[in-house]
Design a protein around this motif. Structure first.
Motif, PDB file in Angstrom:
ATOM      1  N   GLN A  86       0.496  -1.069  -0.039  1.00 31.68           N
ATOM      2  CA  GLN A  86       0.198   0.157  -0.139  1.00 31.68           C
ATOM      3  C   GLN A  86       0.770   0.974  -0.005  1.00 31.68           C
ATOM      4  OE1 GLN A  86      -2.711  -0.133   3.058  1.00 31.68           O
ATOM      5  NE2 GLN A  86      -4.029   1.772   2.682  1.00 31.68           N
ATOM      6  N   ARG A  87       0.863   2.297  -0.951  1.00 28.33           N
ATOM      7  CA  ARG A  87       1.503   3.406  -1.513  1.00 28.33           C
ATOM      8  C   ARG A  87       0.946   4.390  -0.812  1.00 28.33           C
ATOM      9  NH1 ARG A  87       5.148   2.329  -5.496  1.00 28.33           N
ATOM     10  NH2 ARG A  87       5.854   4.180  -4.224  1.00 28.33           N
ATOM     11  N   PRO A  88       1.432   5.065   0.031  1.00 32.46           N
ATOM     12  CA  PRO A  88       1.266   7.084   1.013  1.00 32.46           C
ATOM     13  C   PRO A  88       0.857   7.057  -0.190  1.00 32.46           C
ATOM     14  CG  PRO A  88       3.187   6.761   0.538  1.00 32.46           C
ATOM     15  CD  PRO A  88       3.559   5.472   0.700  1.00 32.46           C
ATOM     16  N   PRO A  89      -0.311   8.621  -0.312  1.00 33.07           N
ATOM     17  CA  PRO A  89      -0.668   9.941  -1.125  1.00 33.07           C
ATOM     18  C   PRO A  89       0.110  10.418  -1.683  1.00 33.07           C
ATOM     19  CG  PRO A  89      -1.889   9.385   1.366  1.00 33.07           C
ATOM     20  CD  PRO A  89      -0.515   8.951   1.475  1.00 33.07           C
ATOM     21  N   ILE A  90       0.187  10.705  -3.019  1.00 32.26           N
ATOM     22  CA  ILE A  90       0.971  10.904  -3.712  1.00 32.26           C
ATOM     23  C   ILE A  90       1.309  12.110  -3.441  1.00 32.26           C
ATOM     24  CG2 ILE A  90       1.780  11.476  -6.527  1.00 32.26           C
ATOM     25  CD1 ILE A  90       0.125   9.097  -6.921  1.00 32.26           C
ATOM     26  N   ARG A  91       2.378  13.243  -3.076  1.00 23.40           N
ATOM     27  CA  ARG A  91       3.084  13.835  -3.073  1.00 23.40           C
ATOM     28  C   ARG A  91       3.741  14.887  -3.949  1.00 23.40           C
ATOM     29  NH1 ARG A  91       4.266  11.599   1.181  1.00 23.40           N
ATOM     30  NH2 ARG A  91       6.373  11.709   1.323  1.00 23.40           N
ATOM     31  N   HIS A  92       4.200  15.881  -4.343  1.00 22.42           N
ATOM     32  CA  HIS A  92       4.550  16.652  -5.489  1.00 22.42           C
ATOM     33  C   HIS A  92       6.186  17.026  -4.491  1.00 22.42           C
ATOM     34  CE1 HIS A  92       2.125  15.965  -8.687  1.00 22.42           C
ATOM     35  NE2 HIS A  92       1.435  15.588  -7.983  1.00 22.42           N
ATOM     36  N   LEU A  93       7.091  16.762  -5.401  1.00 23.66           N
ATOM     37  CA  LEU A  93       8.714  18.016  -4.825  1.00 23.66           C
ATOM     38  C   LEU A  93       8.140  19.169  -5.407  1.00 23.66           C
ATOM     39  CD1 LEU A  93      10.470  14.619  -4.942  1.00 23.66           C
ATOM     40  CD2 LEU A  93       9.994  15.681  -3.060  1.00 23.66           C
ATOM     41  N   GLU A  94       9.238  20.403  -4.855  1.00 27.35           N
ATOM     42  CA  GLU A  94       9.495  21.042  -4.374  1.00 27.35           C
ATOM     43  C   GLU A  94      10.649  21.107  -5.525  1.00 27.35           C
ATOM     44  OE1 GLU A  94      10.087  23.761  -0.960  1.00 27.35           O
ATOM     45  OE2 GLU A  94       8.046  22.978  -0.481  1.00 27.35           O
ATOM     46  N   TYR A  95      10.180  22.426  -6.624  1.00 31.02           N
ATOM     47  CA  TYR A  95      11.386  22.710  -7.507  1.00 31.02           C
ATOM     48  C   TYR A  95      11.797  24.003  -7.508  1.00 31.02           C
ATOM     49  CZ  TYR A  95      13.541  23.140 -12.041  1.00 31.02           C
ATOM     50  OH  TYR A  95      14.295  23.347 -13.582  1.00 31.02           O
ATOM     51  N   ALA A  96      13.573  24.320  -7.337  1.00 34.05           N
ATOM     52  CA  ALA A  96      14.197  25.191  -7.518  1.00 34.05           C
ATOM     53  C   ALA A  96      14.235  25.294  -8.660  1.00 34.05           C
ATOM     54  CB  ALA A  96      15.254  24.521  -6.382  1.00 34.05           C
ATOM     55  N   ASP A  97      14.794  26.715  -8.919  1.00 28.50           N
ATOM     56  CA  ASP A  97      15.476  27.325 -10.144  1.00 28.50           C
ATOM     57  C   ASP A  97      16.749  27.100 -10.000  1.00 28.50           C
ATOM     58  OD1 ASP A  97      12.818  28.374 -11.069  1.00 28.50           O
ATOM     59  OD2 ASP A  97      13.174  30.392 -10.727  1.00 28.50           O
ATOM     60  N   ALA A  98      17.008  26.937  -9.451  1.00 21.35           N
ATOM     61  CA  ALA A  98      19.049  27.066  -8.915  1.00 21.35           C
ATOM     62  C   ALA A  98      18.989  25.643  -8.527  1.00 21.35           C
ATOM     63  CB  ALA A  98      19.433  27.446  -7.797  1.00 21.35           C
ATOM     64  N   HIS A  99      18.137  24.299  -8.788  1.00 29.46           N
ATOM     65  CA  HIS A  99      18.446  23.140  -8.889  1.00 29.46           C
ATOM     66  C   HIS A  99      17.867  22.307  -9.436  1.00 29.46           C
ATOM     67  CE1 HIS A  99      19.860  24.337  -4.452  1.00 29.46           C
ATOM     68  NE2 HIS A  99      20.975  23.987  -4.874  1.00 29.46           N
ATOM     69  N   HIS A 100      18.277  21.114  -9.575  1.00 29.53           N
ATOM     70  CA  HIS A 100      17.515  19.864 -11.026  1.00 29.53           C
ATOM     71  C   HIS A 100      17.675  18.616 -10.150  1.00 29.53           C
ATOM     72  CE1 HIS A 100      18.104  22.687 -14.617  1.00 29.53           C
ATOM     73  NE2 HIS A 100      19.288  22.841 -14.327  1.00 29.53           N
ATOM     74  N   TRP A 101      16.576  18.618 -10.396  1.00 33.79           N
ATOM     75  CA  TRP A 101      16.360  17.104 -10.129  1.00 33.79           C
ATOM     76  C   TRP A 101      16.238  16.224 -11.336  1.00 33.79           C
ATOM     77  CZ3 TRP A 101      14.769  15.868  -5.920  1.00 33.79           C
ATOM     78  CH2 TRP A 101      14.448  17.052  -4.005  1.00 33.79           C
ATOM     79  N   TYR A 102      17.190  15.245 -11.200  1.00 31.76           N
ATOM     80  CA  TYR A 102      17.673  13.704 -12.435  1.00 31.76           C
ATOM     81  C   TYR A 102      17.999  12.997 -11.620  1.00 31.76           C
ATOM     82  CZ  TYR A 102      21.910  11.711 -14.136  1.00 31.76           C
ATOM     83  OH  TYR A 102      23.045  10.458 -14.406  1.00 31.76           O
ATOM     84  N   PHE A 103      17.095  11.799 -12.311  1.00 29.76           N
ATOM     85  CA  PHE A 103      17.098  10.455 -12.226  1.00 29.76           C
ATOM     86  C   PHE A 103      18.152   9.805 -13.183  1.00 29.76           C
ATOM     87  CE2 PHE A 103      15.051   6.927 -14.370  1.00 29.76           C
ATOM     88  CZ  PHE A 103      14.781   6.111 -12.943  1.00 29.76           C
ATOM     89  N   SER A 104      18.810   9.224 -11.958  1.00 22.00           N
ATOM     90  CA  SER A 104      19.783   8.324 -12.494  1.00 22.00           C
ATOM     91  C   SER A 104      19.624   6.764 -11.995  1.00 22.00           C
ATOM     92  CB  SER A 104      21.046   8.158 -11.945  1.00 22.00           C
ATOM     93  OG  SER A 104      21.966   7.233 -12.130  1.00 22.00           O
ATOM     94  N   TYR A 105      19.455   6.056 -13.035  1.00 20.71           N
ATOM     95  CA  TYR A 105      19.541   4.459 -13.631  1.00 20.71           C
ATOM     96  C   TYR A 105      20.429   3.236 -13.663  1.00 20.71           C
ATOM     97  CZ  TYR A 105      19.348   5.465 -18.360  1.00 20.71           C
ATOM     98  OH  TYR A 105      19.535   6.008 -19.730  1.00 20.71           O
TER      99      TYR A 105
END
Length: 288
Positions: free
Chosen positions: A86-105
């Motif tokens: 069972q997954r928790p309720p979906i939330r959204h991460l804050e986005y900052a102009d000075a940083h990037h969200w980067y996904f690595s696989y």
């Protein structure tokens, strides 16, 4: 003294009797026929169980019991998976102009790779790609991995145990993001929606193969590359079933790769360019 002597003789007789009884039991076991355990063990293939479609129900009760027993044994060995929980309720991460969200696989999941590339991470979260049609394939030049959206009915060369691609979500500054871009040869940045293990979603940047660096067919990755991926997945505490999937992938030595590992459009474009240059040079000297 007589009391001490009597106590010594009594203890000696007890030890002798214990040794004699033990020797008799060993002799009886040696000549007794072997007895089979009352609980029979059902052999199963871990890969076959993990690759089964959970939506397909077993044909009968016996097959259902076999699947449940195999899944329970896999859970005891690998640990619990987030798949199906069972997954928790979906939330959204804050986005900052000075940083990037980067996904690595791939290789950047490993701390040693980030340290070698002088990249400093602000935050990190284990996560999955939201779109289940996006799969991990080894179709980049040199046998490296990339993400590819497959059509219905298509399947990658190595079928995953889980429906989603797992990886790590990093928060890095713009300077470190440019460092990663310089090191990822043949890759281009694209956006992908990811969800962390604790239910936070965001749109992240990730590297996928460009059309010029994409192989015609998927190949077997090298042992050196897969070692980095497996170590990175363990360091980031990715899902045990996903780590088992990475461990199950076949590998080849890193030296002596065949022609199929370099069969990209960029190679043929380079050949055409060299031919044109050669024709121009020959024409120039022939006129002289």
């Amino acid at each position: 003294l007589s009391c001490v002597f009597s106590l010594y003789n009594g203890l000696h007789r007890i030890l002798v009797n214990m040794r004699t009884a033990h020797a008799q039991r060993c002799a009886a076991l040696a000549v007794a026929p072997l007895r089979r355990s009352g609980r029979a063990r059902t052999p199963f293939s871990v890969t076959a169980v993990l690759q089964e479609d959970p939506q397909v129900q077993p044909a009968n009760a016996e097959e259902r019991l076999k699947r449940e027993a195999a899944e329970a044994q896999i859970t005891r060995v690998l640990g619990p998976s987030i798949n199906g929980q069972q997954r928790p309720p979906i939330r959204h991460l804050e986005y900052a102009d000075a940083h990037h969200w980067y996904f690595s696989y791939g290789a950047n999941m490993s701390f040693s790779t980030l340290h070698r590339r002088d990249v400093r991470v602000k935050q990190r979260y284990p996560c999955v790609v939201v779109d289940p049609s996006i799969k991990l394939v080894f179709q980049h030049r040199g046998g490296y991995s990339t993400l590819q959206a497959l059509k219905r009915g298509e399947a990658p060369k190595y079928k995953p145990y889980l429906p989603h691609v797992h990886g790590v979500l990093y928060q890095v500054n713009k300077h470190d993001m440019r460092k990663l871009q310089k090191r990822e040869g043949g890759y281009v940045l694209t956006d992908v929606e990811v969800e962390t293990y604790d239910g936070c979603r965001t749109l992240a940047k990730t590297f996928v193969s460009s059309s010029l660096s994409l192989l015609h067919n998927e190949v077997t990755p090298t042992e050196k590359y897969m070692k980095v991926l497996r170590e990175g997945a363990a360091e980031q505490f990715l899902d045990p079933l996903y780590q088992a999937f990475l461990s199950s992938i076949d590998t080849v030595p890193s030296v002596g790769l065949g022609q199929e590992y370099w069969d990209t459009p960029a190679k043929y474009i380079a050949y055409c360019f060299l031919c044109i240059v050669a024709l121009v040079v020959v024409g120039f000297f022939s006129q002289q």
